[in-house]
Design a protein around this motif. Structure first.
Motif, PDB file in Angstrom:
ATOM      1  N   ALA A 243      68.020  44.574  24.906  1.00  0.00           N
ATOM      2  CA  ALA A 243      66.856  45.105  25.617  1.00  0.00           C
ATOM      3  C   ALA A 243      66.966  46.616  25.794  1.00  0.00           C
ATOM      4  O   ALA A 243      65.958  47.337  25.689  1.00  0.00           O
ATOM      5  N   GLU A 244      68.180  47.115  26.035  1.00  0.00           N
ATOM      6  CA  GLU A 244      68.361  48.561  26.158  1.00  0.00           C
ATOM      7  C   GLU A 244      68.009  49.256  24.848  1.00  0.00           C
ATOM      8  O   GLU A 244      67.355  50.301  24.836  1.00  0.00           O
ATOM      9  N   ARG A 245      68.436  48.656  23.732  1.00  0.00           N
ATOM     10  CA  ARG A 245      68.090  49.239  22.436  1.00  0.00           C
ATOM     11  C   ARG A 245      66.582  49.180  22.198  1.00  0.00           C
ATOM     12  O   ARG A 245      65.973  50.129  21.683  1.00  0.00           O
ATOM     13  N   PHE A 246      65.959  48.067  22.590  1.00  0.00           N
ATOM     14  CA  PHE A 246      64.506  47.910  22.438  1.00  0.00           C
ATOM     15  C   PHE A 246      63.763  48.975  23.232  1.00  0.00           C
ATOM     16  O   PHE A 246      62.810  49.592  22.730  1.00  0.00           O
ATOM     17  N   LEU A 247      64.194  49.238  24.444  1.00  0.00           N
ATOM     18  CA  LEU A 247      63.515  50.237  25.273  1.00  0.00           C
ATOM     19  C   LEU A 247      63.665  51.635  24.696  1.00  0.00           C
ATOM     20  O   LEU A 247      62.749  52.451  24.769  1.00  0.00           O
ATOM     21  N   THR A 250      61.201  52.012  21.817  1.00  0.00           N
ATOM     22  CA  THR A 250      59.797  52.110  22.223  1.00  0.00           C
ATOM     23  C   THR A 250      59.514  53.364  23.032  1.00  0.00           C
ATOM     24  O   THR A 250      58.381  53.586  23.438  1.00  0.00           O
ATOM     25  N   ASP A 251      60.535  54.199  23.253  1.00  0.00           N
ATOM     26  CA  ASP A 251      60.344  55.418  24.043  1.00  0.00           C
ATOM     27  C   ASP A 251      59.546  56.471  23.275  1.00  0.00           C
ATOM     28  O   ASP A 251      59.650  56.579  22.050  1.00  0.00           O
ATOM     29  N   ARG A 262      67.931  57.878  33.658  1.00  0.00           N
ATOM     30  CA  ARG A 262      67.517  56.818  32.752  1.00  0.00           C
ATOM     31  C   ARG A 262      66.043  56.563  33.009  1.00  0.00           C
ATOM     32  O   ARG A 262      65.594  56.560  34.159  1.00  0.00           O
ATOM     33  N   SER A 263      65.314  56.359  31.950  1.00  0.00           N
ATOM     34  CA  SER A 263      63.870  56.207  32.073  1.00  0.00           C
ATOM     35  C   SER A 263      63.400  55.085  31.160  1.00  0.00           C
ATOM     36  O   SER A 263      63.833  55.000  30.002  1.00  0.00           O
ATOM     37  N   PHE A 264      62.535  54.222  31.689  1.00  0.00           N
ATOM     38  CA  PHE A 264      62.023  53.096  30.919  1.00  0.00           C
ATOM     39  C   PHE A 264      60.500  53.141  30.899  1.00  0.00           C
ATOM     40  O   PHE A 264      59.863  53.433  31.929  1.00  0.00           O
ATOM     41  N   ALA A 268      56.844  48.233  28.397  1.00  0.00           N
ATOM     42  CA  ALA A 268      57.919  47.602  27.637  1.00  0.00           C
ATOM     43  C   ALA A 268      58.895  46.897  28.572  1.00  0.00           C
ATOM     44  O   ALA A 268      59.357  45.785  28.291  1.00  0.00           O
ATOM     45  N   PHE A 269      59.200  47.531  29.699  1.00  0.00           N
ATOM     46  CA  PHE A 269      60.120  46.949  30.685  1.00  0.00           C
ATOM     47  C   PHE A 269      59.554  45.645  31.221  1.00  0.00           C
ATOM     48  O   PHE A 269      60.264  44.633  31.333  1.00  0.00           O
ATOM     49  N   ALA A 270      58.265  45.639  31.551  1.00  0.00           N
ATOM     50  CA  ALA A 270      57.635  44.453  32.138  1.00  0.00           C
ATOM     51  C   ALA A 270      57.586  43.278  31.166  1.00  0.00           C
ATOM     52  O   ALA A 270      57.447  42.127  31.593  1.00  0.00           O
TER      53      ALA A 270
END
Length: 354
Positions: A243-247, A250-251, A262-264, A268-270
């Motif tokens: 999930a960290e890689r996915f976020l 998508t940044d 750190r920023s999400f 995408a987080f939801a």
């Protein structure tokens, strides 16, 4: 181990307990003088003698200064260690002792002293004598505290602490087998009355185990449950890594990054499972906060508030002002412009006159 929980540990089984440690340069054995740790010392010494080349073994006894018998027990451990050809050190927990939370404070002091001894001895591992019974008790304690998956995994066979690997080679072994092993070898051990002192939580739970066993919840079953929870926890950790890689993928290019923040992306987080979202927040807060590990319950509350704010969608970004801004465990968490930001919180201002 043998299916007979009251049979001594065979030579072959004992070798398997320590097989993964034979290439370590040196090992520290934590030995208090009770049956579990004395058995650990005796089994490890016998295993070391069976090797042509193996790790150096150093026995360390921690005297917490809480019982008058502790000094005598440390000397007895030293006597037996010497007979087995092992080096021995006694370390003392000095200073004032807390009036509350004494078991936890003593445990922290013990691990700190053991890590210091390991570094002094050039040891890569500290070996403790936690057994299957200890694992079952730990699971029960954490169940009563309402722990999450990580807590219900109970104790790991290997864990890193203070840059030293903490190893528990006896974690699948019942205490009764260790006592049977010592009796066959005609080796004595100390009896610590605090293990039965019902002023403390663990002895009270220990007294309940026979009742639970009568209903099918014996130490073997509870330890098996802890192992299965640990397996699930490891799987969720892998999902959280993904999930960290996915976020990151998508940044936006202008998203803030770096060691101090750190920023999400909120959308995408939801989209991630709740347990994964929770762990992402825990990781970020623990990495950037400066007030110790965050409490799981407080992070759960934070996640609930975040989810509610994110559900408002574009309405939550009015005027670009943060729609959520709070501190937790020394970290500042905010939601603005559809993004979740975690950064170190400003240091608290000291009160005048302090």
């Amino acid at each position: 181990m043998s299916d007979d929980d009251n049979s001594p540990i065979s030579v072959r089984a004992a070798k398997l307990l320590f097989a993964d440690l034979k290439h370590a340069p040196a090992l520290v054995l934590a030995v208090s003088g009770g049956p579990d740790s004395v058995a650990l010392m005796w089994l490890a010494a016998r295993w070391r003698r069976s090797l042509k080349r193996g790790p150096r073994l150093t026995v360390v006894t921690v005297d917490h200064g809480l019982r008058v018998e502790a000094g005598r027990e440390a000397r007895e451990v030293k006597r037996l260690a010497t007979e087995l050809g092992l080096a021995h050190r006694t370390l003392r927990w000095r200073g004032a002792k807390p009036k509350t939370g004494l078991p936890a404070a003593a445990r922290e002091a013990r691990y700190r002293l053991l890590a210091q001894a390991a570094r002094a001895a050039g040891a890569s591992h500290v070996l403790t004598a936690h057994t299957r019974d200890d694992q079952a008790e730990t699971l029960l304690m954490r169940m009563l505290r309402g722990s999450g998956l990580a807590g219900l995994s109970a104790m790991a066979r290997l864990a890193e602490r203070d840059d030293i690997v903490l190893a528990r080679p006896l974690l699948d072994v019942p205490k009764s087998q260790l006592i049977a092993t010592l009796k066959r070898a005609k080796i004595g051990f100390a009896d610590d009355p605090t293990n039965r002192d019902t002023a403390f939580t663990r002895p009270r739970l220990r007294a309940l185990l026979p009742l639970l066993a009568a209903e099918g919840g014996d130490a073997r079953s509870l330890a098996r449950l802890a192992g299965r929870v640990a397996r699930a926890n490891a799987a969720v950790e892998v999902l959280t890594d993904g999930a960290e890689r996915f976020l990151r993928l998508t940044d936006r290019d202008d998203a803030p990054h770096g060691p101090g923040v750190r920023s999400f992306d909120g959308v995408a987080f939801a989209s991630l499972p709740e347990e994964v979202r929770l762990r992402l927040l825990l990781r970020a807060i623990n990495a950037l906060g400066h007030e110790g590990p965050a409490e799981l319950g407080k992070v759960e509350t934070l996640l609930s508030v975040l989810d509610q704010a994110l559900a408002l969608g574009p309405r939550a970004a009015a005027n670009g002002r943060p729609v959520l801004k709070q501190t937790l465990a020394g970290a500042l968490i905010s939601l603005a412009g559809g993004r979740i930001h975690i950064a170190p919180a400003p240091a608290r201002r000291s009160q005048k006159g302090t």
